[in-house]
Design a protein around this motif. Structure first.
Motif, PDB file in Angstrom:
ATOM      1  N   GLU A 243       0.608  -1.172   0.050  1.00 45.45           N
ATOM      2  CA  GLU A 243       0.061  -0.003   0.070  1.00 45.45           C
ATOM      3  C   GLU A 243       0.811   1.325   0.164  1.00 45.45           C
ATOM      4  O   GLU A 243       0.642   2.153  -0.897  1.00 45.45           O
ATOM      5  N   LEU A 244       1.745   1.288   1.000  1.00 47.84           N
ATOM      6  CA  LEU A 244       2.867   2.445   0.946  1.00 47.84           C
ATOM      7  C   LEU A 244       3.204   2.791  -0.229  1.00 47.84           C
ATOM      8  O   LEU A 244       3.443   3.838  -0.929  1.00 47.84           O
ATOM      9  N   THR A 245       4.014   1.685  -1.024  1.00 51.86           N
ATOM     10  CA  THR A 245       4.544   1.636  -2.168  1.00 51.86           C
ATOM     11  C   THR A 245       3.810   2.239  -3.335  1.00 51.86           C
ATOM     12  O   THR A 245       4.422   2.988  -3.906  1.00 51.86           O
ATOM     13  N   MET A 246       2.699   1.697  -3.461  1.00 48.98           N
ATOM     14  CA  MET A 246       1.836   2.367  -4.738  1.00 48.98           C
ATOM     15  C   MET A 246       1.381   3.483  -4.423  1.00 48.98           C
ATOM     16  O   MET A 246       1.312   4.283  -5.417  1.00 48.98           O
ATOM     17  N   LYS A 247       1.220   3.759  -3.157  1.00 48.06           N
ATOM     18  CA  LYS A 247       0.680   5.377  -3.096  1.00 48.06           C
ATOM     19  C   LYS A 247       2.002   6.300  -3.141  1.00 48.06           C
ATOM     20  O   LYS A 247       1.790   7.342  -3.897  1.00 48.06           O
ATOM     21  N   ALA A 248       3.184   5.738  -3.047  1.00 49.84           N
ATOM     22  CA  ALA A 248       4.335   6.464  -3.193  1.00 49.84           C
ATOM     23  C   ALA A 248       4.713   6.749  -4.778  1.00 49.84           C
ATOM     24  O   ALA A 248       5.003   7.888  -5.210  1.00 49.84           O
ATOM     25  N   ILE A 249       4.559   5.498  -5.303  1.00 52.58           N
ATOM     26  CA  ILE A 249       4.638   5.912  -6.967  1.00 52.58           C
ATOM     27  C   ILE A 249       3.729   6.737  -7.157  1.00 52.58           C
ATOM     28  O   ILE A 249       3.780   7.531  -8.439  1.00 52.58           O
ATOM     29  N   ARG A 250       2.391   6.530  -7.112  1.00 57.60           N
ATOM     30  CA  ARG A 250       1.210   7.657  -7.590  1.00 57.60           C
ATOM     31  C   ARG A 250       1.604   9.020  -7.355  1.00 57.60           C
ATOM     32  O   ARG A 250       1.395   9.849  -8.102  1.00 57.60           O
ATOM     33  N   LEU A 251       2.000   9.186  -6.114  1.00 52.24           N
ATOM     34  CA  LEU A 251       2.298  10.473  -5.717  1.00 52.24           C
ATOM     35  C   LEU A 251       3.204  11.366  -6.473  1.00 52.24           C
ATOM     36  O   LEU A 251       3.269  12.282  -7.049  1.00 52.24           O
ATOM     37  N   THR A 252       4.325  10.225  -6.638  1.00 52.06           N
ATOM     38  CA  THR A 252       5.599  10.718  -7.719  1.00 52.06           C
ATOM     39  C   THR A 252       5.321  11.164  -9.064  1.00 52.06           C
ATOM     40  O   THR A 252       5.845  12.102  -9.573  1.00 52.06           O
ATOM     41  N   LEU A 253       4.468  10.202  -9.548  1.00 45.99           N
ATOM     42  CA  LEU A 253       4.067  10.276 -11.017  1.00 45.99           C
ATOM     43  C   LEU A 253       2.833  11.371 -11.338  1.00 45.99           C
ATOM     44  O   LEU A 253       3.020  12.030 -12.599  1.00 45.99           O
ATOM     45  N   THR A 254       1.961  11.368 -10.457  1.00 47.69           N
ATOM     46  CA  THR A 254       0.660  11.986 -10.735  1.00 47.69           C
ATOM     47  C   THR A 254       0.282  12.925  -9.491  1.00 47.69           C
ATOM     48  O   THR A 254      -0.711  13.690 -10.030  1.00 47.69           O
ATOM     49  N   HIS A 255       1.131  13.109  -8.590  1.00 46.95           N
ATOM     50  CA  HIS A 255       1.046  14.077  -7.590  1.00 46.95           C
ATOM     51  C   HIS A 255      -0.360  13.957  -6.697  1.00 46.95           C
ATOM     52  O   HIS A 255      -0.808  14.642  -6.166  1.00 46.95           O
ATOM     53  N   GLN A 256      -0.830  12.664  -6.905  1.00 40.71           N
ATOM     54  CA  GLN A 256      -2.024  12.287  -5.962  1.00 40.71           C
ATOM     55  C   GLN A 256      -2.229  10.838  -5.983  1.00 40.71           C
ATOM     56  O   GLN A 256      -1.697  10.130  -6.996  1.00 40.71           O
ATOM     57  N   ALA A 257      -2.770  10.288  -4.870  1.00 39.90           N
ATOM     58  CA  ALA A 257      -3.106   9.156  -4.584  1.00 39.90           C
ATOM     59  C   ALA A 257      -4.256   8.798  -4.016  1.00 39.90           C
ATOM     60  O   ALA A 257      -4.679   9.649  -3.206  1.00 39.90           O
ATOM     61  N   ARG A 258      -4.919   7.662  -4.030  1.00 42.87           N
ATOM     62  CA  ARG A 258      -6.388   7.442  -3.800  1.00 42.87           C
ATOM     63  C   ARG A 258      -6.063   7.292  -2.251  1.00 42.87           C
ATOM     64  O   ARG A 258      -5.308   6.254  -1.748  1.00 42.87           O
ATOM     65  N   LYS A 259      -6.967   7.681  -1.391  1.00 40.31           N
ATOM     66  CA  LYS A 259      -6.917   7.402   0.189  1.00 40.31           C
ATOM     67  C   LYS A 259      -7.711   6.187   0.289  1.00 40.31           C
ATOM     68  O   LYS A 259      -8.945   6.261   0.763  1.00 40.31           O
ATOM     69  N   THR A 260      -6.994   5.004   0.321  1.00 41.37           N
ATOM     70  CA  THR A 260      -7.791   3.723   0.679  1.00 41.37           C
ATOM     71  C   THR A 260      -6.688   2.760   1.047  1.00 41.37           C
ATOM     72  O   THR A 260      -5.516   2.675   0.648  1.00 41.37           O
ATOM     73  N   ARG A 293      -6.736  -7.891  -1.221  1.00 40.18           N
ATOM     74  CA  ARG A 293      -7.180  -6.682  -1.302  1.00 40.18           C
ATOM     75  C   ARG A 293      -7.383  -5.945   0.105  1.00 40.18           C
ATOM     76  O   ARG A 293      -7.283  -4.875   0.430  1.00 40.18           O
ATOM     77  N   HIS A 294      -8.061  -6.606   0.945  1.00 40.69           N
ATOM     78  CA  HIS A 294      -8.661  -6.321   2.321  1.00 40.69           C
ATOM     79  C   HIS A 294      -7.849  -6.679   3.332  1.00 40.69           C
ATOM     80  O   HIS A 294      -8.206  -6.458   4.674  1.00 40.69           O
ATOM     81  N   THR A 295      -6.464  -7.077   3.168  1.00 39.95           N
ATOM     82  CA  THR A 295      -5.794  -7.476   4.325  1.00 39.95           C
ATOM     83  C   THR A 295      -5.564  -6.408   5.367  1.00 39.95           C
ATOM     84  O   THR A 295      -5.544  -6.926   6.488  1.00 39.95           O
ATOM     85  N   PHE A 296      -5.280  -5.354   4.933  1.00 42.47           N
ATOM     86  CA  PHE A 296      -4.940  -4.149   5.959  1.00 42.47           C
ATOM     87  C   PHE A 296      -6.086  -3.493   6.334  1.00 42.47           C
ATOM     88  O   PHE A 296      -5.878  -2.245   7.138  1.00 42.47           O
ATOM     89  N   ASP A 297      -7.241  -3.441   6.036  1.00 44.89           N
ATOM     90  CA  ASP A 297      -8.298  -2.642   6.321  1.00 44.89           C
ATOM     91  C   ASP A 297      -9.446  -3.648   7.039  1.00 44.89           C
ATOM     92  O   ASP A 297      -9.405  -3.514   8.175  1.00 44.89           O
ATOM     93  N   LYS A 298     -10.048  -4.529   6.448  1.00 43.75           N
ATOM     94  CA  LYS A 298     -11.186  -5.267   7.066  1.00 43.75           C
ATOM     95  C   LYS A 298     -10.664  -6.216   7.997  1.00 43.75           C
ATOM     96  O   LYS A 298     -11.103  -6.429   8.869  1.00 43.75           O
ATOM     97  N   TRP A 299      -9.576  -7.060   7.495  1.00 41.49           N
ATOM     98  CA  TRP A 299      -8.993  -7.984   8.354  1.00 41.49           C
ATOM     99  C   TRP A 299      -8.151  -7.676   9.409  1.00 41.49           C
ATOM    100  O   TRP A 299      -8.261  -8.544  10.678  1.00 41.49           O
ATOM    101  N   ARG A 300      -7.580  -6.528   9.634  1.00 42.47           N
ATOM    102  CA  ARG A 300      -6.771  -6.167  10.739  1.00 42.47           C
ATOM    103  C   ARG A 300      -7.538  -5.895  11.979  1.00 42.47           C
ATOM    104  O   ARG A 300      -7.252  -5.935  12.879  1.00 42.47           O
ATOM    105  N   TYR A 301      -8.661  -5.150  11.629  1.00 39.51           N
ATOM    106  CA  TYR A 301      -9.554  -4.606  12.690  1.00 39.51           C
ATOM    107  C   TYR A 301     -10.956  -5.646  12.844  1.00 39.51           C
ATOM    108  O   TYR A 301     -11.640  -5.484  13.783  1.00 39.51           O
ATOM    109  N   PHE A 302     -10.928  -6.577  11.911  1.00 42.08           N
ATOM    110  CA  PHE A 302     -12.111  -7.199  11.724  1.00 42.08           C
ATOM    111  C   PHE A 302     -13.466  -6.433  12.077  1.00 42.08           C
ATOM    112  O   PHE A 302     -14.371  -6.472  12.602  1.00 42.08           O
ATOM    113  N   GLN A 303     -13.492  -5.537  11.058  1.00 39.62           N
ATOM    114  CA  GLN A 303     -14.576  -4.547  10.957  1.00 39.62           C
ATOM    115  C   GLN A 303     -15.896  -5.078  10.623  1.00 39.62           C
ATOM    116  O   GLN A 303     -17.030  -4.647  10.993  1.00 39.62           O
TER     117      GLN A 303
END
Length: 379
Positions: A243-260, A293-303
């Protein structure tokens, strides 16, 4: 293994026995000069000026490689730093020859703007990192300032919160996390098979040491929890690093990254050039990120009440190892698109002594910096 320079080490009075040849070559630090490619009456340059860096990679986990060479061109052994797969003697030399031949083919692909290809059965490969023209620092700073002036955008990370260089810290964090889990035991199963015999008829016998059971009646349960924990940690940390790496790549290339946290959505937002390179290195990366895809959002907190299904996904060793491989492939791409960092550690020591008692106080100061140098934008 003994040194070839000393075929009879035990003949010497001060001999200490066989001498192990150390790993003396870093296959992440190979370079090859770019050369033109002739095709018919035309001659093509391989994209850009300069040299191509060759990064040795293990196809199982995408870990870096080291070799034993003793000054020779063909290695005596090649080993993955991460999972420990090792090829020796003829197998190592044959693997290196295949890597070199495929590198020549990929240099041709590079000249024509095609993605790299690797043999399906290869244990080790060489990834090509070509010279890339970078945006002048002044132009990049102007672009960042312009996008920052646009302010915040709902559900997106923008330059108003991530100024120039800030995505480099995301890259640094992801790199550190992946380096950290490499110290964990690499489990290929949550079950331990060393004490299990599988018979021809499919039945199994589990051997239990009576003395160990008498002393540690819960030994097997304790080991099971350790293996579950190692696998779960690998899955969670790898997903977060992706997640961190894909957001970093998007920010560098397009100056924005999805908040998800959704890994599938983040991958879908990457530019085609990046996904083409990523899928050349790891053909299953898209499927891997979709499945987790949901490893770090739904599963970490068991939302949601995912219960046994969530736990099962978190301790799926195949999925965890695939995620860690995806993270390493993404980190290679982040470096290629110009993300970087520096880490410096300074330490001061103060000693005080009272009578026979000596106290040593050590203070550490960590200095970090994130950097960006994206490629020149194509027309």
């Amino acid at each position: 293994m003994t040194s070839d320079d000393d075929p009879h080490p035990t003949d010497h009075p001060n001999s200490i026995g066989p001498v192990e040849i150390e790993w003396d070559s870093d296959l992440d630090d190979e370079w090859q000069e770019t050369t033109s490619v002739k095709f018919g009456d035309h001659e093509y340059e391989p994209g850009n000026q300069g040299r191509v860096q060759l990064k040795g990679r293990c196809t199982r986990c995408w870990g870096g490689l080291m070799a034993k060479r003793r000054g020779e061109y063909l290695p005596r052994a090649i080993r993955c730093r991460v999972c420990g797969i090792t090829l020796e003697d003829d197998e190592a030399r044959d693997a290196f020859r295949r890597m070199s031949e495929q590198t020549a083919s990929n240099m041709f692909n590079l000249a024509f703007g095609r993605p790299a290809t690797y043999p399906a059965d290869a244990t080790f490969v060489q990834k090509l990192v070509p010279h890339i023209d970078r945006q002048p620092a002044e132009d990049f700073e102007k672009a960042v300032a312009s996008r920052s002036a646009e302010g915040r955008k709902r559900d997106w990370l923008t330059r108003s919160a991530f100024p120039g260089g800030a995505p480099g810290f995301l890259f640094l964090q992801a790199r550190a996390l992946i380096s950290g889990i490499e110290r964990l035991p690499r489990e290929i199963s949550v079950a331990e098979f060393s004490d299990i015999d599988i018979h021809d008829d499919g039945s199994a016998t589990v051997h239990l040491a009576r003395a160990k059971l008498a002393t540690h009646p819960n030994e097997h349960q304790r080991k099971l929890m350790e293996r579950l924990g190692s696998t779960m940690t690998t899955a969670m940390i790898s997903a977060f690093a992706c997640e961190l790496t894909m957001k970093a790549i998007r920010l560098t290339l397009t100056h924005q990254a999805r908040k998800t946290h959704d890994l599938c959505k983040l991958y879908g937002d990457l530019p085609d050039q990046s996904t083409n390179r990523l899928e050349a290195d790891f053909p299953d990366i898209r499927a891997t990120l979709k499945a987790a895809r949901h490893t770090f959002d739904k599963w970490r907190y068991f939302q949601a009440d995912v219960g046994a299904r969530g736990i099962g996904a978190m301790v799926d060793t195949k999925r965890a190892l695939a995620l860690s491989k995806a993270a390493r492939v993404l980190l290679d791409e982040a470096e290629l698109v110009g993300l970087g960092y520096s880490v410096k550690l300074n330490a001061t020591q103060h000693i005080t002594q009272t009578g026979d008692k000596r106290n040593v106080h050590v203070k550490h100061h960590l200095r970090t910096k994130g950097t960006e140098a994206p490629p020149v934008e194509s027309d």
